[in-house]
Design an enzyme around this catalytic site. Structure first.
Site, mmCIF file in Angstrom:
data_model
loop_
_atom_site.group_PDB
_atom_site.id
_atom_site.type_symbol
_atom_site.label_atom_id
_atom_site.label_comp_id
_atom_site.label_asym_id
_atom_site.label_seq_id
_atom_site.Cartn_x
_atom_site.Cartn_y
_atom_site.Cartn_z
ATOM 1 N N SER A 187 0.774 -1.122 -0.013
ATOM 2 C CA SER A 187 -0.002 -0.046 0.040
ATOM 3 C C SER A 187 0.808 1.179 0.026
ATOM 4 C CB SER A 187 -1.008 0.012 1.230
ATOM 5 O OG SER A 187 -1.852 -1.245 1.200
ATOM 6 N N GLY A 214 -0.327 4.445 -0.211
ATOM 7 C CA GLY A 214 -1.020 5.805 0.433
ATOM 8 C C GLY A 214 -1.880 6.342 -1.015
ATOM 9 N N ALA A 215 -1.648 7.596 -1.154
ATOM 10 C CA ALA A 215 -2.192 8.352 -2.208
ATOM 11 C C ALA A 215 -1.505 7.692 -3.563
ATOM 12 C CB ALA A 215 -1.997 9.899 -2.374
ATOM 13 N N GLY A 245 -1.417 4.706 -4.670
ATOM 14 C CA GLY A 245 -1.912 3.349 -5.161
ATOM 15 C C GLY A 245 -1.212 2.319 -4.421
ATOM 16 N N GLY A 279 -6.839 0.474 4.696
ATOM 17 C CA GLY A 279 -5.919 -0.469 4.156
ATOM 18 C C GLY A 279 -6.465 -2.107 4.539
ATOM 19 N N ASP A 280 -7.408 -1.968 5.737
ATOM 20 C CA ASP A 280 -7.879 -3.356 5.961
ATOM 21 C C ASP A 280 -9.209 -3.601 5.012
ATOM 22 O OD1 ASP A 280 -6.298 -3.141 8.184
ATOM 23 O OD2 ASP A 280 -7.825 -1.904 9.282
#
Length: 316
Positions: free
Chosen positions: A220, A222-223, A225, A251-252
């Site tokens: 992951s 974040g912004a 992708g 994220g989950d």
């Protein structure tokens, strides 16, 4: 059916505040109480998608009882392992621009017999899950190798394992060959011991963890992708979010979307991106329903822009 294991669950209270000032009296504009913990959130997102899920949890005290009640109301089956300690309560303060300040309690210490019972409960669960998602930090009393033992036992039972943890617990579990791990970019940087500034850096780090035992890495960013690195090929994807209200549990939700779509390949990555983007536009740790998703806005490619600088480079 997707089974989740959360060794250190929590009762999460989220307050929306106009701004956060140290020493100020803050007046919330909204608040909510949710069952928390990474695996708990995965189960909530799976249930919101209409897929059967069971959450295996060590629960104790009034907060533990409330977690079980709230999960049942959301369509999540709960298999509780009773513990002597009291389940922790966490607090999150969400500002209008999406900034989140979290206070996470350490949680109870599990006795050796409670730790063993939790492992045995997962091993003997009779639901024949397609996936077992093992998520979150380990509570006091559990060694870093606890997840490695859980992965090994689950594989012996024929189940596939998704692991979302960090630090020593992540590194100790890699030789047990979890089917997919889901670090964020900061956890990935910590695992390889060097800063990550570009997508190419992330790709190299993910390949390093695959060499150590992970069968696939869903990173992951974040912004920026997400990146999926697997034997079948590497894929990068993005999904826009029009408004960011809270990234708690995003994220989950993303991991839930990945597993719901089969847990492998570009279609699963696209589902992960759609679920994550939907989650950040909801309050607190609310999980998206199919009506919240925008799959048409997701972009997935095998043509990786390796020179892409990360919006938030990860330091060690």
């Amino acid at each position: 059916m997707i089974l989740t294991v959360t060794p250190n669950p929590s009762l999460d209270r989220t307050y929306e505040v106009p701004s956060l000032g140290r020493g100020d009296v803050l007046r919330a504009t909204g608040d909510r109480v949710d069952p928390g913990g990474k695996g708990v959130n995965v189960s909530r997102a799976v249930a919101a998608a209409g897929v059967r899920t069971t959450a295996v949890l060590p629960l104790g005290g009034a907060p533990g009882a409330l977690i079980a009640e709230l999960l049942g109301a959301q369509g999540v089956d709960v298999t509780a392992v009773s513990i002597a300690g009291q389940t922790r309560s966490n607090i999150s303060l969400a500002e209008p621009d999406g900034t989140l300040t979290k206070i996470n309690a350490p949680g109870p210490e599990l006795a050796p017999e409670e730790s063993a019972l939790l492992l045995e409960t997962v091993r003997t669960h009779d639901g024949s899950p397609a996936w077992i998602a093992c998520c979150g930090s380990l509570p006091r009393g559990l060694r870093p190798e606890w997840y490695a033992e859980l992965v090994a036992r689950a594989h012996e039972a024929g189940a596939r394992i998704a692991l979302d943890t960090s630090g020593p617990a992540l590194l100790a579990a890699l030789p047990a060959r979890p089917d997919v791990i889901k670090p964020n970019v900061h956890e990935l940087a910590a695992a390889v011991g060097r800063p990550l500034a570009t997508l190419g850096d992330v790709l190299d780090a993910a390949r390093e963890l695959r060499a150590l035992g992970a069968r696939a890495v869903l990173a992951s960013l974040g912004a920026d992708g997400q990146l999926l690195v697997a034997a079948e090929g590497d894929h990068y994807g993005t999904a826009p979010a029009a408004e960011i209200r809270s990234n708690v549990g995003a994220g989950d939700a993303s991991l839930a979307g990945f597993l719901i779509a089969g847990g492998t390949g570009p279609a699963a990555l696209a589902s992960a991106l759609a679920h994550g983007a939907a989650a950040v536009q909801l309050p607190g740790s609310a999980m998206p329903t199919p009506a919240d998703l925008r799959p048409d806005a997701v972009r997935v490619t095998r043509d990786l822009p390796l020179d892409l600088p990360l919006t938030e480079p990860a330091a060690v």
